[in-house]
Motif scaffolding. Structure first.
Motif, PDB file in Angstrom:
ATOM      1  N   GLY A  13       4.106 -16.598  -1.904  1.00 52.59           N
ATOM      2  CA  GLY A  13       2.892 -17.401  -1.772  1.00 52.59           C
ATOM      3  C   GLY A  13       1.965 -17.321  -2.975  1.00 52.59           C
ATOM      4  N   GLN A  14       1.881 -16.124  -3.581  1.00 61.70           N
ATOM      5  CA  GLN A  14       1.015 -15.906  -4.752  1.00 61.70           C
ATOM      6  C   GLN A  14      -0.415 -16.422  -4.529  1.00 61.70           C
ATOM      7  OE1 GLN A  14       3.299 -17.801  -7.935  1.00 61.70           O
ATOM      8  NE2 GLN A  14       5.079 -17.163  -6.776  1.00 61.70           N
ATOM      9  N   GLN A  15      -0.968 -16.125  -3.366  1.00 60.76           N
ATOM     10  CA  GLN A  15      -2.336 -16.566  -3.084  1.00 60.76           C
ATOM     11  C   GLN A  15      -3.349 -15.635  -3.739  1.00 60.76           C
ATOM     12  OE1 GLN A  15      -1.927 -17.017   1.336  1.00 60.76           O
ATOM     13  NE2 GLN A  15      -2.836 -19.013   0.947  1.00 60.76           N
ATOM     14  N   TYR A  16      -4.508 -16.187  -4.071  1.00 60.29           N
ATOM     15  CA  TYR A  16      -5.577 -15.383  -4.657  1.00 60.29           C
ATOM     16  C   TYR A  16      -6.926 -15.916  -4.211  1.00 60.29           C
ATOM     17  CZ  TYR A  16      -6.355 -19.080  -8.205  1.00 60.29           C
ATOM     18  OH  TYR A  16      -6.637 -20.261  -8.853  1.00 60.29           O
ATOM     19  N   LEU A  17      -7.948 -15.118  -4.426  1.00 64.44           N
ATOM     20  CA  LEU A  17      -9.311 -15.500  -4.076  1.00 64.44           C
ATOM     21  C   LEU A  17     -10.109 -15.707  -5.348  1.00 64.44           C
ATOM     22  CD1 LEU A  17     -11.425 -15.844  -1.774  1.00 64.44           C
ATOM     23  CD2 LEU A  17     -12.009 -13.447  -2.123  1.00 64.44           C
ATOM     24  N   GLU A  18     -10.754 -16.854  -5.462  1.00 63.93           N
ATOM     25  CA  GLU A  18     -11.704 -17.051  -6.559  1.00 63.93           C
ATOM     26  C   GLU A  18     -13.069 -16.546  -6.088  1.00 63.93           C
ATOM     27  OE1 GLU A  18     -13.808 -20.555  -9.185  1.00 63.93           O
ATOM     28  OE2 GLU A  18     -11.835 -20.976  -8.329  1.00 63.93           O
TER      29      GLU A  18
ATOM     30  N   SER B 145     -12.268 -23.131   0.410  1.00 63.35           N
ATOM     31  CA  SER B 145     -11.596 -23.808  -0.708  1.00 63.35           C
ATOM     32  C   SER B 145     -11.409 -22.870  -1.903  1.00 63.35           C
ATOM     33  CB  SER B 145     -12.406 -25.042  -1.147  1.00 63.35           C
ATOM     34  OG  SER B 145     -13.617 -24.641  -1.771  1.00 63.35           O
ATOM     35  N   TYR B 146     -12.027 -21.694  -1.861  1.00 60.90           N
ATOM     36  CA  TYR B 146     -11.871 -20.718  -2.947  1.00 60.90           C
ATOM     37  C   TYR B 146     -10.630 -19.838  -2.760  1.00 60.90           C
ATOM     38  CZ  TYR B 146     -16.190 -21.878  -5.340  1.00 60.90           C
ATOM     39  OH  TYR B 146     -17.159 -22.526  -6.082  1.00 60.90           O
ATOM     40  N   VAL B 147      -9.919 -20.038  -1.653  1.00 65.33           N
ATOM     41  CA  VAL B 147      -8.599 -19.415  -1.495  1.00 65.33           C
ATOM     42  C   VAL B 147      -7.583 -20.350  -2.145  1.00 65.33           C
ATOM     43  CG1 VAL B 147      -6.809 -18.689   0.128  1.00 65.33           C
ATOM     44  CG2 VAL B 147      -9.217 -18.216   0.622  1.00 65.33           C
TER      45      VAL B 147
END
Length: 552
Positions: A513-518, A526-528
């Motif tokens: 998935g390589q998800q991150y949080l801005e 929407s920052y995910v």
């Protein structure tokens, strides 16, 4: 009213006489007593400054246990920072006797026990920095007070040797190097052995750091010497995979320093260096800092960790199995490379001076030089693929900043996250990108400026709460968010769970998935995001390494 006043006075008196405090604390070296401060009703904090975790180190030797002391050591003043060049590099400052740490312990209505522990390792290019008080004026950036109180964690900041004394290596057994890393390791081990006496849980230690401190944290998770000591780790803008974090040819710098201090460069070099004045050695380790797109600043870090066969038995990329039982959070700032790249291409920080496209090419040639023309051409086509037909100056300048950010910080951090996620089975991995714009955007920086290197640290340490006039309410928001995520993670291994409310649920980073949080002051769902700068990460980690090298 009079009765109310008397009751308040009695309550304050009773609280004062029963102030929650650890009092005198027993450590392995002897007894220490810090300062107890009142933070509010039934809220106190013990602060210990300058607690020794090792003896004064021998020149180019690993740290040794402190011999101990008699009586009660008053630990209410910071000790000198480790020997280093001063701010303008005209002289040295600090001391060889610098292996001390500082501890912040929060208390509620009773004395704390079994609190999570967060150990901070400062940055500064392995050359400068310190956790011992202000740089100048009232500018102490690493006070643990806000994190400690808001997150209900114990914060520890440590000292370690820098520059020549911390990282010179002859590339052999004469002076193997990595002394600063051994100091950090000695501090972590001391905390593990002693922190229970301060109300901490020795089995819940998180190490965190930024820049060279982030790379140091990364090294501490990869070395086999920390097995079982570290539960979690956070790296901010620096990992062991950064191009500037390992010197694979340390002999050159050692010989250069030897010549500067009138030592031979033959088999007598190590013995001579060990006998040389420490201030002289420190200043001899300060190298020329002029740079250009053809000779970038980031290539001028020589006194840095080495693969010594002991602390680092192998290439960092081959040591991630040692970090498999550690929860890991890592990220970078969205314009982390801006200041460094400004040294190489000064025009990117000026609206009045155009940045030629040729400077983009020159910088990429120097970053990819071991792959020759094929590397630089592929790099240029990758970074200009989204350009308009006639790129604006803003586009060109931002691209230069992005190239520096990707190469120095963002891509190696993503690579470290991939390797951690691939090796761990039961532990969590989290990725972030910090994007709160620099406070000086539009003034000392371009209007398009994002978060520069080091911009995140002030928020993690809660500075907007202690320097109210220097910040806007939105800056207190982002600081509160970061303290919540960081201390929740330290408590539970999950930045979303741990007692402090967070604005957005931060998903785990996985290889698929390589998800991150801005991270920003007005974050919402929407920052995910996912696949951070994937085209550029892919170029630096897959495309470029697979091109043939022009140097054998």
């Amino acid at each position: 009213m009079a009765i109310l006043g008397i009751l308040v006075a009695v309550a304050v008196f009773l609280e004062t006489v029963s102030a929650t405090s650890l009092g005198v604390v027993y450590t392995e070296g002897g007894m220490v007593q810090g300062e107890n401060i009142r933070l509010g009703f039934r809220r106190h904090m013990d602060i210990f400054k300058g607690v020794p975790f090792a003896d004064m180190p021998g020149r180019f030797e690993k740290p040794k246990p402190h011999p101990g002391w008699d009586g009660v050591m008053k630990t209410t003043e910071f000790r000198p920072r480790c020997l280093q060049p001063n701010l303008i590099a005209t002289d040295s400052r600090g001391s060889e006797d610098c292996l001390y740490l500082n501890i912040w312990v929060p208390h509620g209505r009773s004395v704390s026990k079994d609190l999570p522990v967060m150990v901070w390792i400062y940055g500064g290019a392995f050359l400068v920095g310190g956790s011992m008080g202000a740089n100048f004026l009232d500018n102490y950036l690493y006070s643990g007070q806000e994190i400690s109180e808001r997150g209900q964690v114990i914060v520890v900041t440590v000292g370690y040797r820098l520059g020549t004394l911390g990282f010179l290596s002859t590339g052999d057994s004469g002076i193997p190097g990595n002394y600063g890393l051994w100091d950090q390791q000695a501090a972590i081990a001391w905390v593990h052995r002693n922190i229970r006496s301060f109300g901490g849980d020795p089995d819940n230690i998180t190490i965190f750091g930024e820049s060279a401190g982030g790379a140091s944290v990364s090294f501490q998770t990869l070395t086999p010497h920390n097995k079982g000591l570290i539960k979690r780790a956070i790296t901010q803008s620096g990992v062991a995979l950064c191009s500037w974090a390992v010197n694979r040819n340390p002999r050159w710098a050692a010989e250069e320093i030897a010549l500067r201090v009138n030592c031979p460069t033959d088999h007598n070099m190590a013995a001579c260096l060990k006998m040389t004045d420490p201030e002289q050695l420190t200043m001899a380790g300060f190298f020329d800092q002029t740079s250009s797109p053809d000779d970038p600043m980031i290539r001028k870090m020589y006194l840095i960790p080495v693969i010594d066969g002991d602390f680092l038995p192998d290439e960092p990329s081959s040591l991630f199995h040692n970090a498999a039982d550690i929860d890991y959070m890592a990220g970078a700032n969205d314009m982390d490379g801006f200041t460094f790249t400004t040294y190489d291409v000064p025009s990117i920080n000026s609206d009045q001076v155009d940045t030629p496209i040729g400077d983009v090419k020159r910088l990429l040639v120097s970053y990819t030089k071991d792959k020759g023309a094929a590397g630089s051409e592929k790099a240029f086509s990758t970074y200009t693929s989204t350009w308009e037909t006639n790129p604006s100056q803003k586009t060109i300048k931002k691209t230069v900043a992005e190239i520096g950010t990707d190469y120095m910080f963002l891509v190696p951090t993503q690579a470290a996250l991939y390797l951690h996620a691939a090796k761990t089975i039961t532990k969590h991995t989290y990725s972030y990108l910090f994007s709160e714009p620099n406070l000086m955007a539009g003034r000392f920086y371009p209007s398009w400026m994002g978060a520069d290197h080091f911009d995140d640290v002030q928020y993690v340490f809660g500075r907007p709460f202690t320097k109210m006039t220097e910040y806007l309410p939105q800056h207190r928001d982002v600081s509160g968010h970061m303290i919540a995520y960081w201390t929740n993670f330290a408590k539970t291994g999950d930045p979303n769970e741990g007692g402090l409310e967070v604005p957005v649920t931060w998903p785990k980073f996985t290889s698929t998935g390589q998800q991150y949080l801005e991270i920003h002051h007005d974050m919402d769902q929407s920052y995910v995001k996912e696949k951070m700068r994937l085209r550029y990460v892919h170029f630096w980690t897959s495309v470029l390494p697979n091109l043939p090298s022009v140097f054998s």
